[in-house]
Every structure is written in structure tokens, then in C-alpha cells.
Write a protein that holds these residues in place. Structure first.
Motif: not given
Lengths: 152, 152
Positions: B43-45, B82-89
Motif C-alpha cells: 500500500l501507499t500512504y 489500483r486497489l482493485e487491481q491489487a485485489g483489496f477492493v
DNA sequence: CGTAATTAGATTGCGCGCAATTGATTTGCG
DNA sequence: CGCAAATCAATTGCGCGCAATCTAATTACG
């Protein structure tokens, strides 16, 4: 309602998060307040900070400006190029150490300091607190920064 | 050494600058402290702040997250992608109001909260001050933000 | 009902902010 | 002296942060 270790940890998590949000939000608020004031001068907020550093001491090398503001050449090089393009500064290699590039104010750049006085005044009003309060907050922030940087 | 109007104006410019620098520097210090802690989580900040918002309340629309963090869709749209791409949301259109896109945590995104507890602990140590001091600083920052935003 | 105004989100463009790399210059050490 | 290490700036790549613009959906109003 019993108080457990888990409760206090949750409290810490929330406070940590709140402090994150607070710093983040205050920095953005500062940015937003400055932006419309700086736009007539043709400066962005980081460019304004660089100009302040130069108004305090002209002819600094890039490295010194970077140390003062906590920025590296990856940020400063293009920023200074834009300030040069705008006619506020000149860049020239130090004759004694040709690795260094010294940044000096042009006449136009030096004059800009007078216009910037109005910005300071407007920010002072927007702050809406006494100089003492501002100084106290500043000291708290500086101390926070020191602790964070020394911890890492 | 005589004291003139010009002297006192210079004084104010410097104090203003110091408060600028203080906010600016503290925000950067926060960022730098979090970065190495968040990197293992992927994660970034700013992404971390969005995740905190979602851990507090899942399924929020983009607008609500933006209001909470003070960000607009220009920032959030690619960040959430990007969060979706990473699978978090996951993102899905609200059935009742198809203008809205609701952001919900995936299992992986929800689990990440446990790993994030370690981050909070490390930051708590890095802060190196009591909870009361942190809370006082937070209140000062929130008040500052309010004054700045209401003034503009 | 139907059109205008509003709202939500996405996209584009530009300027940071920072890690990593590169290239040039200087310094240090054998 | 001569070569390795260090220093300074510039460049590249990526992720914000925000203004401006666009599209689609909803609401408001005549």
C-alpha cells in the motif's frame, strides 16, 4: 463496560489514524489556501517555498535548497527549470566546483518578494490565531517531525 | 541597529515561512515514516488512508471516501483502480443510483487490517509522545484546517 | 411530462515527491 | 600520481493531487 488491553489498543489505532488524517488534511488545507494567492504571482506552493529560501539567501546550490526543504534533485531539477523559464532565477555552475549548480535570483525574482508580502498578510488572516498560537503549533509540528525522522 | 517597518515585515515573512515549512515537513516526515512500513503490505500512504476509511465503514461510495479524505475523483478513480487491481477492493455500481460506485472490501482487503495493526504499533513508537500529546496536536491541526478552509 | 440543472464518476494534463539510475566532477587513499 | 569512492545534478518512472472537461444518471422545475 470493562476496559481491556484490546480496548486501549483500539484507541491507539484510532488516534493514530486520526493524527494521519489531521496532518494530511491540514497540509492540504494549507496548500489550497495558498494556491489562489500564489497563482497571480505565477508560483506554485513548492516554488514559493524555494523562492523564500532564495530570498533568505541568494545564490545557494541545489543541494542546499534541497536540504532546507527536504527535497531531492528529482523534485528540484524540473521545478528550478520552470522557475528559470518563468524568469525568476538563473542557474550557473559553480566555477570552483563544477558539480554544483548555484541558483541566483533575477531582478524579477527579487522583486517578487514585495508582492509576496500580500500573500503573507492574507495567510496570517486565514490562520485566524495569534502569533503565539501559530508558534506553539509550529513547535509541536517541528518536534513531531524530529521524532519521526530520528526514529527511522 | 534601528528597527524599521521593513524589519518587522521580514520577521513576519520568516515566521509564516516557518509554519509553512513545519506543516510541509511534518507531512513529509509522516509519509516517509509510513512508506517502509506500508510497502510490505503493498500500500501507499494515500491508499492506506482509503483502506482505513473502508475498514471503518465498508461499501462507501467514492464520493463519501473523497469527502472523508478531502480528495476528488481525479485522485480517487485511478487510486481505487489500483486497489482493485491489487485485489483489496471491488467496485460496483449502486443499483438504486447508478451514478454512484460503491467500494467494498474483498476478503483479502478485510484481512489486511490485521497486518496493519503492526504498522500502527510502529508509528506509535515513532511518535514518541504520550497519547495526550498526540491528541492535543491532532486537535490543533484539525482546528487549523477548519480555520483555513472556512477562510477560503 | 419534458427539459434544464445537478450530481457522480472517469479522463486528461500538469506539477510535485521520491526511488533508482546515469554522468560528470571532486575527493580520498594507497 | 592514479584509481576507487563519494558527491552533485539530471533523468526516468510511477503515484498522487487537483483543475478542467466529459459522460451518464438523477432531480428539479416549468
Amino acid at each position: 463496560m470493562q476496559k481491556t488491553a484490546r480496548d486501549s489498543q483500539n484507541f491507539e489505532i484510532k488516534l493514530d489514524a486520526q493524527l494521519c488524517f489531521a496532518i494530511y488534511g491540514a497540509a492540504h488545507a494549507f496548500n489550497r489556501t495558498y494556491k489562489p494567492l500564489l497563482e497571480p504571482l505565477g508560483l506554485t506552493y513548492p516554488q514559493y517555498l524555494v523562492m523564500i529560501a532564495l530570498w533568505e539567501e541568494d545564490g545557494q546550490p541545489v543541494k542546499a535548497i534541497g536540504d532546507r526543504l527536504g527535497l531531492d534533485s528529482g523534485t528540484l531539477s524540473p521545478l528550478l527549470k520552470r522557475l528559470e523559464q518563468a524568469g525568476f532565477v538563473a542557474r550557473k555552475r559553480d566555477r570552483d566546483d563544477e558539480r554544483q549548480v548555484r541558483i541566483s535570483l533575477t531582478g524579477k525574482g527579487a522583486e517578487l518578494k514585495n508582492e509576496a508580502a500580500g500573500v503573507t498578510e492574507a495567510i496570517g488572516k486565514a490562520l485566524g490565531c495569534s502569533l503565539d498560537e501559530a508558534a506553539a503549533l509550529r513547535d509541536g509540528l517541528v518536534a513531531l517531525k524530529e521524532r519521526l525522522l530520528s526514529a527511522s
